[in-house]
Motif scaffolding. Structure first.
Motif, PDB file in Angstrom:
ATOM      1  N   LEU A 158      21.398  36.438  -3.972  1.00  0.00           N
ATOM      2  CA  LEU A 158      20.895  36.538  -2.608  1.00  0.00           C
ATOM      3  C   LEU A 158      19.957  35.378  -2.303  1.00  0.00           C
ATOM      4  N   TYR A 159      20.010  34.914  -1.068  1.00  0.00           N
ATOM      5  CA  TYR A 159      19.142  33.815  -0.627  1.00  0.00           C
ATOM      6  C   TYR A 159      19.156  33.778   0.896  1.00  0.00           C
ATOM      7  N   GLU A 160      18.206  33.072   1.440  1.00  0.00           N
ATOM      8  CA  GLU A 160      18.165  32.840   2.885  1.00  0.00           C
ATOM      9  C   GLU A 160      18.715  31.443   3.139  1.00  0.00           C
ATOM     10  N   THR A 161      19.542  31.277   4.147  1.00  0.00           N
ATOM     11  CA  THR A 161      20.125  29.960   4.417  1.00  0.00           C
ATOM     12  C   THR A 161      19.054  28.936   4.782  1.00  0.00           C
ATOM     13  N   LYS A 162      17.946  29.391   5.359  1.00  0.00           N
ATOM     14  CA  LYS A 162      16.870  28.459   5.722  1.00  0.00           C
ATOM     15  C   LYS A 162      16.246  27.809   4.488  1.00  0.00           C
ATOM     16  N   THR A 163      16.414  28.428   3.316  1.00  0.00           N
ATOM     17  CA  THR A 163      15.847  27.887   2.083  1.00  0.00           C
ATOM     18  C   THR A 163      16.475  26.552   1.718  1.00  0.00           C
ATOM     19  N   ILE A 164      17.757  26.393   1.994  1.00  0.00           N
ATOM     20  CA  ILE A 164      18.446  25.143   1.665  1.00  0.00           C
ATOM     21  C   ILE A 164      17.814  23.982   2.427  1.00  0.00           C
ATOM     22  N   GLY A 165      17.639  24.141   3.718  1.00  0.00           N
ATOM     23  CA  GLY A 165      17.023  23.096   4.532  1.00  0.00           C
ATOM     24  C   GLY A 165      15.557  22.900   4.211  1.00  0.00           C
ATOM     25  N   ALA A 166      14.863  23.995   3.944  1.00  0.00           N
ATOM     26  CA  ALA A 166      13.438  23.902   3.631  1.00  0.00           C
ATOM     27  C   ALA A 166      13.208  23.137   2.331  1.00  0.00           C
ATOM     28  N   MET A 167      14.062  23.361   1.355  1.00  0.00           N
ATOM     29  CA  MET A 167      13.921  22.636   0.082  1.00  0.00           C
ATOM     30  C   MET A 167      14.244  21.156   0.259  1.00  0.00           C
ATOM     31  N   ALA A 168      15.259  20.841   1.033  1.00  0.00           N
ATOM     32  CA  ALA A 168      15.595  19.434   1.298  1.00  0.00           C
ATOM     33  C   ALA A 168      14.426  18.755   2.004  1.00  0.00           C
ATOM     34  N   PHE A 169      13.838  19.441   2.970  1.00  0.00           N
ATOM     35  CA  PHE A 169      12.679  18.913   3.682  1.00  0.00           C
ATOM     36  C   PHE A 169      11.509  18.690   2.725  1.00  0.00           C
ATOM     37  N   ARG A 170      11.246  19.652   1.857  1.00  0.00           N
ATOM     38  CA  ARG A 170      10.126  19.548   0.915  1.00  0.00           C
ATOM     39  C   ARG A 170      10.333  18.379  -0.058  1.00  0.00           C
ATOM     40  N   ILE A 171      11.559  18.191  -0.509  1.00  0.00           N
ATOM     41  CA  ILE A 171      11.853  17.058  -1.395  1.00  0.00           C
ATOM     42  C   ILE A 171      11.610  15.745  -0.660  1.00  0.00           C
ATOM     43  N   LEU A 172      12.070  15.651   0.574  1.00  0.00           N
ATOM     44  CA  LEU A 172      11.862  14.446   1.379  1.00  0.00           C
ATOM     45  C   LEU A 172      10.372  14.176   1.599  1.00  0.00           C
ATOM     46  N   VAL A 173       9.631  15.192   1.988  1.00  0.00           N
ATOM     47  CA  VAL A 173       8.192  15.031   2.238  1.00  0.00           C
ATOM     48  C   VAL A 173       7.456  14.619   0.954  1.00  0.00           C
ATOM     49  N   THR A 174       7.812  15.227  -0.156  1.00  0.00           N
ATOM     50  CA  THR A 174       7.173  14.870  -1.428  1.00  0.00           C
ATOM     51  C   THR A 174       7.486  13.423  -1.787  1.00  0.00           C
ATOM     52  N   GLY A 175       8.713  12.992  -1.548  1.00  0.00           N
ATOM     53  CA  GLY A 175       9.075  11.597  -1.781  1.00  0.00           C
ATOM     54  C   GLY A 175       8.262  10.648  -0.906  1.00  0.00           C
ATOM     55  N   ILE A 176       8.048  11.025   0.343  1.00  0.00           N
ATOM     56  CA  ILE A 176       7.224  10.214   1.250  1.00  0.00           C
ATOM     57  C   ILE A 176       5.779  10.174   0.759  1.00  0.00           C
ATOM     58  N   PHE A 177       5.260  11.334   0.327  1.00  0.00           N
ATOM     59  CA  PHE A 177       3.901  11.374  -0.232  1.00  0.00           C
ATOM     60  C   PHE A 177       3.790  10.430  -1.429  1.00  0.00           C
ATOM     61  N   LEU A 178       4.779  10.471  -2.308  1.00  0.00           N
ATOM     62  CA  LEU A 178       4.767   9.628  -3.506  1.00  0.00           C
ATOM     63  C   LEU A 178       4.833   8.152  -3.134  1.00  0.00           C
ATOM     64  N   PHE A 179       5.758   7.786  -2.271  1.00  0.00           N
ATOM     65  CA  PHE A 179       5.909   6.396  -1.844  1.00  0.00           C
ATOM     66  C   PHE A 179       4.614   5.886  -1.201  1.00  0.00           C
ATOM     67  N   THR A 180       4.038   6.679  -0.332  1.00  0.00           N
ATOM     68  CA  THR A 180       2.800   6.275   0.358  1.00  0.00           C
ATOM     69  C   THR A 180       1.652   6.160  -0.634  1.00  0.00           C
ATOM     70  N   THR A 181       1.578   7.078  -1.571  1.00  0.00           N
ATOM     71  CA  THR A 181       0.519   7.031  -2.586  1.00  0.00           C
ATOM     72  C   THR A 181       0.625   5.757  -3.424  1.00  0.00           C
ATOM     73  N   ILE A 182       1.827   5.416  -3.836  1.00  0.00           N
ATOM     74  CA  ILE A 182       2.028   4.202  -4.628  1.00  0.00           C
ATOM     75  C   ILE A 182       1.587   2.976  -3.829  1.00  0.00           C
ATOM     76  N   LYS A 183       1.959   2.915  -2.552  1.00  0.00           N
ATOM     77  CA  LYS A 183       1.563   1.780  -1.715  1.00  0.00           C
ATOM     78  C   LYS A 183       0.050   1.703  -1.520  1.00  0.00           C
ATOM     79  N   ILE A 184      -0.579   2.840  -1.305  1.00  0.00           N
ATOM     80  CA  ILE A 184      -2.029   2.870  -1.063  1.00  0.00           C
ATOM     81  C   ILE A 184      -2.804   2.507  -2.329  1.00  0.00           C
ATOM     82  N   LEU A 185      -2.345   3.008  -3.477  1.00  0.00           N
ATOM     83  CA  LEU A 185      -3.086   2.749  -4.706  1.00  0.00           C
ATOM     84  C   LEU A 185      -2.873   1.338  -5.255  1.00  0.00           C
ATOM     85  N   LYS A 186      -1.864   0.630  -4.761  1.00  0.00           N
ATOM     86  CA  LYS A 186      -1.659  -0.770  -5.170  1.00  0.00           C
ATOM     87  C   LYS A 186      -2.722  -1.682  -4.604  1.00  0.00           C
ATOM     88  N   LYS A 187      -3.270  -1.282  -3.454  1.00  0.00           N
ATOM     89  CA  LYS A 187      -4.221  -2.146  -2.769  1.00  0.00           C
ATOM     90  C   LYS A 187      -5.573  -2.146  -3.447  1.00  0.00           C
TER      91      LYS A 187
END
Length: 123
Positions: free
Chosen positions: A94-123
């Motif tokens: 059993l699962y909710e269909t909204k979970t599929i999109g929510a997880m994809a969104f969370r992965i994308l947001v976490t990737g953006i957080f990581l990319f931005t963190t790497i850029k900020i900490l390089k400076k």
């Protein structure tokens, strides 16, 4: 300025994630019933990632190079949980269909957080 915006988003996203995940797992405020057919693996992964977001925010605030590590770990956890979600779906769980999109969104947001963190900490 980018650092402050990143910190605000990390803290807000982390706090909301922590609250919602723990509410589902521990049935606070009747939220579990509102969530429907949740997948425990996904909720536990989100709970752990919520903690990691807050730890990363602290590291960024203190200009620590290790701040990207909790985000890398979160990204790995989320991808593995996403794979686990699809295994659950394929096995007829059993699962909710909204979970599929929510997880994809969370992965994308976490990737953006990581990319931005790497850029900020390089400076």
């Amino acid at each position: 300025m980018k650092k402050i915006i990143l910190l605000i988003f990390l803290v807000l996203f982390g706090a909301v994630t922590l609250f919602m995940s723990s509410s589902v797992l521990f049935d606070w405020f009747g939220i579990r019933a509102k969530e429907g057919n949740y997948v425990p693996l996904v909720v536990w992964a989100n709970l752990i990632c919520g903690i990691h977001y807050l730890v990363a925010a602290y590291g960024i605030l203190k200009n620590q190079t290790w701040a990207k590590v909790p985000l890398v770990i979160s990204l790995i956890i989320l991808v593995l949980a996403y794979m686990g979600l699809f295994i659950n779906i394929n096995n007829g769980g059993l699962y909710e269909t909204k979970t599929i999109g929510a997880m994809a969104f969370r992965i994308l947001v976490t990737g953006i957080f990581l990319f931005t963190t790497i850029k900020i900490l390089k400076k």
